[in-house]
Design a protein around this motif. Structure first.
Motif, PDB file in Angstrom:
ATOM      1  N   MET A   1      -0.593  -2.082  10.231  1.00  0.00           N
ATOM      2  CA  MET A   1      -1.783  -1.284  10.541  1.00  0.00           C
ATOM      3  C   MET A   1      -1.626  -0.654  11.927  1.00  0.00           C
ATOM      4  SD  MET A   1      -5.792  -2.469  10.368  1.00  0.00           S
ATOM      5  CE  MET A   1      -5.723  -2.678   8.581  1.00  0.00           C
ATOM      6  N   ILE A   2      -2.110   0.566  12.036  1.00  0.00           N
ATOM      7  CA  ILE A   2      -2.066   1.267  13.313  1.00  0.00           C
ATOM      8  C   ILE A   2      -3.400   1.978  13.525  1.00  0.00           C
ATOM      9  CG2 ILE A   2      -0.852   3.195  12.168  1.00  0.00           C
ATOM     10  CD1 ILE A   2       0.352   3.907  14.895  1.00  0.00           C
ATOM     11  N   ASN A   3      -4.057   1.694  14.646  1.00  0.00           N
ATOM     12  CA  ASN A   3      -5.382   2.263  14.925  1.00  0.00           C
ATOM     13  C   ASN A   3      -6.352   2.030  13.770  1.00  0.00           C
ATOM     14  OD1 ASN A   3      -4.120   3.159  17.235  1.00  0.00           O
ATOM     15  ND2 ASN A   3      -5.004   5.213  17.133  1.00  0.00           N
ATOM     16  N   ASN A   4      -6.305   0.823  13.218  1.00  0.00           N
ATOM     17  CA  ASN A   4      -7.165   0.423  12.088  1.00  0.00           C
ATOM     18  C   ASN A   4      -6.888   1.215  10.814  1.00  0.00           C
ATOM     19  OD1 ASN A   4      -8.658  -1.599  13.509  1.00  0.00           O
ATOM     20  ND2 ASN A   4      -9.821   0.041  14.513  1.00  0.00           N
ATOM     21  N   LYS A   5      -5.726   1.853  10.744  1.00  0.00           N
ATOM     22  CA  LYS A   5      -5.326   2.584   9.548  1.00  0.00           C
ATOM     23  C   LYS A   5      -4.257   1.793   8.804  1.00  0.00           C
ATOM     24  CE  LYS A   5      -7.870   6.121  10.800  1.00  0.00           C
ATOM     25  NZ  LYS A   5      -9.140   6.439  10.103  1.00  0.00           N
ATOM     26  N   LYS A   6      -4.484   1.572   7.512  1.00  0.00           N
ATOM     27  CA  LYS A   6      -3.516   0.820   6.709  1.00  0.00           C
ATOM     28  C   LYS A   6      -2.381   1.732   6.250  1.00  0.00           C
ATOM     29  CE  LYS A   6      -4.458  -2.383   3.853  1.00  0.00           C
ATOM     30  NZ  LYS A   6      -4.925  -3.121   2.653  1.00  0.00           N
ATOM     31  N   VAL A   7      -1.163   1.204   6.323  1.00  0.00           N
ATOM     32  CA  VAL A   7       0.031   2.013   6.048  1.00  0.00           C
ATOM     33  C   VAL A   7       0.819   1.429   4.872  1.00  0.00           C
ATOM     34  CG1 VAL A   7       2.186   2.912   6.973  1.00  0.00           C
ATOM     35  CG2 VAL A   7       0.180   2.696   8.467  1.00  0.00           C
ATOM     36  N   LEU A   8       1.059   2.273   3.905  1.00  0.00           N
ATOM     37  CA  LEU A   8       1.876   1.929   2.744  1.00  0.00           C
ATOM     38  C   LEU A   8       3.241   2.590   2.883  1.00  0.00           C
ATOM     39  CD1 LEU A   8       2.315   0.987  -0.277  1.00  0.00           C
ATOM     40  CD2 LEU A   8       1.293   3.201  -0.934  1.00  0.00           C
ATOM     41  N   LYS A  45       6.192  -2.463  13.060  1.00  0.00           N
ATOM     42  CA  LYS A  45       4.964  -3.065  13.594  1.00  0.00           C
ATOM     43  C   LYS A  45       3.729  -2.619  12.824  1.00  0.00           C
ATOM     44  CE  LYS A  45       5.728  -1.225  17.628  1.00  0.00           C
ATOM     45  NZ  LYS A  45       5.579  -0.837  19.076  1.00  0.00           N
ATOM     46  N   TYR A  46       3.858  -1.538  12.069  1.00  0.00           N
ATOM     47  CA  TYR A  46       2.677  -0.888  11.522  1.00  0.00           C
ATOM     48  C   TYR A  46       2.578  -0.875   9.994  1.00  0.00           C
ATOM     49  CZ  TYR A  46       2.804   0.981  16.296  1.00  0.00           C
ATOM     50  OH  TYR A  46       2.857   1.101  17.660  1.00  0.00           O
ATOM     51  N   VAL A  47       3.677  -1.033   9.296  1.00  0.00           N
ATOM     52  CA  VAL A  47       3.655  -0.930   7.831  1.00  0.00           C
ATOM     53  C   VAL A  47       3.057  -2.203   7.235  1.00  0.00           C
ATOM     54  CG1 VAL A  47       5.058  -0.776   5.751  1.00  0.00           C
ATOM     55  CG2 VAL A  47       5.571   0.692   7.726  1.00  0.00           C
ATOM     56  N   ASP A  48       2.019  -2.029   6.397  1.00  0.00           N
ATOM     57  CA  ASP A  48       1.306  -3.164   5.821  1.00  0.00           C
ATOM     58  C   ASP A  48       1.859  -3.607   4.472  1.00  0.00           C
ATOM     59  OD1 ASP A  48      -1.104  -3.414   7.743  1.00  0.00           O
ATOM     60  OD2 ASP A  48      -1.068  -1.277   7.251  1.00  0.00           O
ATOM     61  N   VAL A  88       6.017  10.280  -8.256  1.00  0.00           N
ATOM     62  CA  VAL A  88       6.251   8.836  -8.110  1.00  0.00           C
ATOM     63  C   VAL A  88       5.279   8.242  -7.087  1.00  0.00           C
ATOM     64  CG1 VAL A  88       7.923   7.075  -7.417  1.00  0.00           C
ATOM     65  CG2 VAL A  88       8.672   9.056  -8.764  1.00  0.00           C
ATOM     66  N   ILE A  89       5.097   8.945  -5.979  1.00  0.00           N
ATOM     67  CA  ILE A  89       4.200   8.453  -4.929  1.00  0.00           C
ATOM     68  C   ILE A  89       2.764   8.333  -5.456  1.00  0.00           C
ATOM     69  CG2 ILE A  89       3.148   8.996  -2.696  1.00  0.00           C
ATOM     70  CD1 ILE A  89       5.774  10.355  -1.927  1.00  0.00           C
ATOM     71  N   ILE A  90       2.288   9.371  -6.123  1.00  0.00           N
ATOM     72  CA  ILE A  90       0.926   9.361  -6.656  1.00  0.00           C
ATOM     73  C   ILE A  90       0.760   8.249  -7.688  1.00  0.00           C
ATOM     74  CG2 ILE A  90      -0.797  10.675  -7.964  1.00  0.00           C
ATOM     75  CD1 ILE A  90      -0.369  11.602  -5.057  1.00  0.00           C
ATOM     76  N   TYR A  91       1.783   8.045  -8.514  1.00  0.00           N
ATOM     77  CA  TYR A  91       1.743   6.965  -9.509  1.00  0.00           C
ATOM     78  C   TYR A  91       1.570   5.613  -8.823  1.00  0.00           C
ATOM     79  CZ  TYR A  91       3.557   3.323 -12.581  1.00  0.00           C
ATOM     80  OH  TYR A  91       3.718   2.142 -13.278  1.00  0.00           O
ATOM     81  N   GLU A  92       2.391   5.358  -7.801  1.00  0.00           N
ATOM     82  CA  GLU A  92       2.342   4.059  -7.124  1.00  0.00           C
ATOM     83  C   GLU A  92       1.010   3.859  -6.394  1.00  0.00           C
ATOM     84  OE1 GLU A  92       4.319   1.804  -7.727  1.00  0.00           O
ATOM     85  OE2 GLU A  92       6.239   2.674  -8.301  1.00  0.00           O
ATOM     86  N   ILE A  93       0.482   4.902  -5.783  1.00  0.00           N
ATOM     87  CA  ILE A  93      -0.813   4.804  -5.103  1.00  0.00           C
ATOM     88  C   ILE A  93      -1.914   4.488  -6.113  1.00  0.00           C
ATOM     89  CG2 ILE A  93      -2.598   6.152  -3.914  1.00  0.00           C
ATOM     90  CD1 ILE A  93      -0.345   7.573  -2.393  1.00  0.00           C
ATOM     91  N   LEU A  99      -5.732  -2.173  -8.344  1.00  0.00           N
ATOM     92  CA  LEU A  99      -5.818  -3.525  -7.800  1.00  0.00           C
ATOM     93  C   LEU A  99      -6.718  -3.580  -6.565  1.00  0.00           C
ATOM     94  CD1 LEU A  99      -2.006  -4.407  -8.025  1.00  0.00           C
ATOM     95  CD2 LEU A  99      -3.805  -5.033  -9.657  1.00  0.00           C
ATOM     96  N   ASN A 100      -7.446  -2.474  -6.346  1.00  0.00           N
ATOM     97  CA  ASN A 100      -8.338  -2.339  -5.187  1.00  0.00           C
ATOM     98  C   ASN A 100      -7.599  -2.405  -3.855  1.00  0.00           C
ATOM     99  OD1 ASN A 100     -10.835  -2.050  -6.621  1.00  0.00           O
ATOM    100  ND2 ASN A 100     -10.799  -4.252  -7.054  1.00  0.00           N
ATOM    101  N   GLU A 101      -6.366  -1.948  -3.870  1.00  0.00           N
ATOM    102  CA  GLU A 101      -5.589  -1.859  -2.635  1.00  0.00           C
ATOM    103  C   GLU A 101      -5.572  -0.400  -2.188  1.00  0.00           C
ATOM    104  OE1 GLU A 101      -1.976  -4.195  -2.008  1.00  0.00           O
ATOM    105  OE2 GLU A 101      -2.152  -4.889  -4.074  1.00  0.00           O
ATOM    106  N   LYS A 102      -6.197  -0.140  -1.050  1.00  0.00           N
ATOM    107  CA  LYS A 102      -6.296   1.221  -0.538  1.00  0.00           C
ATOM    108  C   LYS A 102      -5.584   1.341   0.801  1.00  0.00           C
ATOM    109  CE  LYS A 102     -10.785   2.003  -2.759  1.00  0.00           C
ATOM    110  NZ  LYS A 102     -12.210   2.401  -2.548  1.00  0.00           N
ATOM    111  N   PHE A 103      -4.968   2.505   1.008  1.00  0.00           N
ATOM    112  CA  PHE A 103      -4.218   2.754   2.238  1.00  0.00           C
ATOM    113  C   PHE A 103      -4.611   4.113   2.808  1.00  0.00           C
ATOM    114  CE2 PHE A 103      -1.916  -0.310  -0.213  1.00  0.00           C
ATOM    115  CZ  PHE A 103      -1.450  -1.211   0.727  1.00  0.00           C
TER     116      PHE A 103
END
Length: 237
Positions: A1-8, A45-48, A88-93, A99-103
């Motif tokens: 996470m960076i600046n309270n932003k979740k990173v995938l 340090k930032y990738v969740d 592929v990216i849109i599919y994975e997101i 699963l209620n996982e948001k980034f």
């Protein structure tokens, strides 16, 4: 996470390859190619969350060996030669949303750019956040200035690719950069979708030439080995 932003982070690695058979897991200096990318991003340090998106059980096994568990293989229809990376990216997101996982941001790292380091990933994320940009792409300074590049037309004559006078002193040349394929970062919002062109991301992250490699042929593998061996052994990620 960076600046309270979740990173995938998504690492796309399909099984098919026209240039080099099994390219994504071919061993280079005792390590499968994809391993270089996985190791670098795991230290970020930032990738969740890290996803290796693949249709190939062999690649899934290698990813698992490096600590990335793949619970579901990518559908075959998203592993064809004509499949776009953005699909592929849109599919994975979307799979994560189920699963209620948001980034907030997605980082795309291609295994064919194995010289990219952890500090590159973290600096790029810091840059896009600090400058409040929606998209970023890594670039490398062009060796050959486009003013001196020519195509040959239908009559066999040379034509400039830039419509500008090339009678300019070299020291007065503008600086140009080329997208090197190592890092793509996009904000996940309503404007990010299937029509997004990743190579047209607007904010640049400049990388040194010594880290620039895009592996597509056996010759590229040999160049990778040379660059890898020439880097300082105690370089800090």
């Amino acid at each position: 996470m960076i600046n309270n932003k979740k990173v995938l982070c998504i690492i796309p690695a399909r099984g098919g390859s026209k240039g080099i058979l099994g390219k994504n897991i071919i061993e280079v200096n005792g390590k499968p190619l994809i391993g270089y990318t996985i190791e670098s991003v795991k230290k970020s340090k930032y990738v969740d969350k890290i996803i290796v998106s693949t249709d190939d059980p062999k690649i899934a096994k290698v990813a698992n060996d490096f600590g990335i568990i793949i619970e579901k293989l990518r559908p075959i229809e998203l592993a064809k030669d004509e499949t776009k990376t953005i699909d592929v990216i849109i599919y994975e997101i979307n799979e994560l949303l189920k699963l209620n996982e948001k980034f907030d941001y997605v980082v795309l790292l291609q295994p064919t750019s194995p010289l990219r380091r952890t500090f590159h990933i973290d600096q790029a994320l810091e840059s896009i956040i600090e400058n409040n940009k929606d998209s970023l792409v890594s670039v490398t300074k062009l060796k050959n200035n486009p003013l001196l590049i020519r195509s040959i037309n239908e009559t066999g004559e040379l034509e400039s690719i830039l419509k500008a006078n090339s009678t300019v002193r070299r020291q007065d040349f503008n600086t140009y950069y080329v997208v090197n394929g190592a890092i793509y970062i996009n904000k996940i919002d309503q404007s990010f979708g299937l029509n997004t062109s990743l190579n047209d991301n607007v904010w640049p992250y400049i990388m040194e030439e010594k880290y620039d490699i895009d592996i597509d042929t056996i010759e590229d593998i040999e160049e990778f080995k040379k660059k890898l061996n020439s880097l300082i052994l105690n370089e800090i990620d």
